[in-house]
Design an enzyme around this catalytic site. Structure first.
Site, PDB file in Angstrom:
ATOM      1  NE  ARG A 296      -3.516  -0.532   2.602  1.00 55.17           N
ATOM      2  CZ  ARG A 296      -4.692  -0.952   2.129  1.00 55.17           C
ATOM      3  NH1 ARG A 296      -5.429  -0.133   1.413  1.00 55.17           N
ATOM      4  NH2 ARG A 296      -5.129  -2.173   2.384  1.00 55.17           N
ATOM      5  CB  SER A 371     -10.408  -4.433  -8.157  1.00 55.63           C
ATOM      6  OG  SER A 371     -11.744  -4.350  -7.745  1.00 55.63           O
TER       7      SER A 371
END
Length: 444
Positions: A296, A371
């Site tokens: 991240r 995604s």
């Protein structure tokens, strides 16, 4: 973004969709905003019509020699002109009130999307590959990279702060090889047109794909140039920005906006585009999460897939797009699973989303690496992106889809952890070796 007319005609369906996302019903409030908007527009139109008719009546009264009536009509026109700014402001306020409310509402999930509260309610629909069995304790990617002396978080922090990394040597080349491999695959085999888009965009582009206004705090804004301004009645000069931009959080933003404010021909659809870009995210809601390593980061590289389709094509295109992302992981021989996100874990603009989660042996768990979402006409309405069909009288809104094909940084994380050796070196996946000049191991 919703059509208020559709909400008026389908209030129950709209509120049920919100309930599936765990949100309260608001159709009554929205319709009240719309009533206010209609009333404000009506008052302005009525005033304009009366002003026009009164102006004509003034001429008739003067022609008839009725000076008293002419003066009374002139006074009425003057009052209308005096009240005009207030009527215009009321109209602007009512329109903005409704538009702002509509802009903050997430998309309605498709009926087939499973209900749920969070990621724990997502449903696994497929699994590919078997996790490797190690004869030593596997390390996490940052331990491997730092052990090789090729992944430097400490120096990156001195330069830029937390959530940045400097990759060197073989790891820098591996990151570049992964991106080139993915772009070649999608452009040459999957039929996507490669695009090199801007990394800086304006407010309208971010609004079009729904990063604004709701997710403003997750974005990085930048300012170009400054000018010195002396305000009226002040001896003090102020330095103000000349223009503002946003760093893209994903290439979805510029790619999808390539069709904004346009009317396409149906023969152009489906339109498939791919881009490899740096992406920038403030990670405002990620305090304490994945603070070590590359999972991240504020800046990362990602290969994005975007499709523009007709409504009839979009669900089939969603399956196809997800399959294109899966092919990346299969060729890299990385075990993964495919999950469909529940209503409580879906993105703001999505109708349905598949996540691909790659196996990370250092963490001993699957982590998201791609995604893929179908958004219906939600983004198209925000962008006014339409197409002309031979079967419909007027233009129709396109459907938009986007997906990671895949996140390059996380793919490198997965390669490091799945291809690590006991001596701390990394085997290079076979499909990447041509992009690495034939190099089979890092360090060589």
């Amino acid at each position: 973004m919703y059509d208020i007319k559709w909400i008026r005609e389908n209030a129950d369906i709209f509120d049920r969709g919100r309930a599936r996302r765990g949100l309260e019903p608001i159709s009554t409030q929205l319709l009240a905003f719309d009533d206010s908007r209609r009333a404000a527009i009506g008052e302005l139109q009525k005033a304009q019509e009366r002003r026009n008719s009164a102006s004509k009546e003034i001429g008739a009264a003067m022609k008839a020699g009725d000076a008293a009536r002419a003066e009374a009509l002139k006074a009425e026109v003057a009052r209308i002109k005096e009240n005009w700014p207030a009527l215009e402001e009321a109209e602007r306020y009512a329109i903005a009130e409704l538009d702002n409310a509509l802009a903050s509402i997430p998309n309605t999930p498709l009926d087939e999307v499973p209900d749920g509260a969070d990621e724990n309610d997502n449903i696994e629909v497929a699994r590919w590959g078997e996790p490797r069995v190690f004869d030593f304790t596997p390390k996490e990617h940052f331990e491997i990279g730092e052990g090789l002396g090729l992944m430097d978080f400490e120096t990156a922090a001195k330069i830029s702060g937390a959530r940045f990394v400097v990759n060197k040597g073989g790891l820098a080349r591996l990151e570049r090889a992964l991106a080139q491999f993915m772009l070649d695959l999608h452009a040459n085999e999957h039929g996507y047109m490669e695009v090199s888009p801007p990394l800086l965009v304006r407010d309208d582009a971010m609004f079009g794909t729904a990063q604004l206004p709701k997710f403003r705090e997750d974005q990085f804004s930048v300012t170009s140039g400054r000018q010195i301004v002396a305000p009226p009645d002040s001896a003090t000069e102020e330095i103000v920005p000349t223009s503002d931009y946003w760093l893209i959080p994903t290439a979805e933003v510029p790619l999808t906006n390539l069709v904004r404010e346009s009317i396409l021909d149906e023969a152009q659809l489906p339109m498939r585009m791919t881009a490899g870009t740096y992406c920038f995210r403030a990670e405002a809601g990620a305090a304490g999460k994945d603070t070590r390593g590359m999972i991240r980061q504020h800046q990362f590289y990602k290969v994005e897939l975007v499709s523009i389709t007709t409504p009839e094509q979009s669900l089939e295109e969603h399956e196809r797009m997800t399959g294109c992302a899966e092919k990346v992981l299969q060729l890299l021989e990385l075990p993964y699973r495919k999950v469909v996100l529940c209503t409580g874990d879906m993105g703001f603009a999505s109708q349905k989303t598949y996540d691909l989660e790659v196996w990370l042996p250092g963490q001993g768990k699957y982590r998201e690496i791609s995604s893929c979402s179908v958004c219906g006409d939600f983004q198209a309405r925000r962008m006014n992106a339409r197409y002309r069909s031979s079967e419909s009288k007027g233009p129709r809104f396109v459907h938009t889809l986007n997906g990671s094909g895949v996140a390059v940084g996380r793919a490198m994380v997965a390669v490091l952890e799945n291809y690590q050796q006991a001596d701390g070196s990394i085997d290079v996946p076979r499909v990447l070796r041509p992009y690495m000049g034939g190099l089979a191991r890092i360090p060589s």
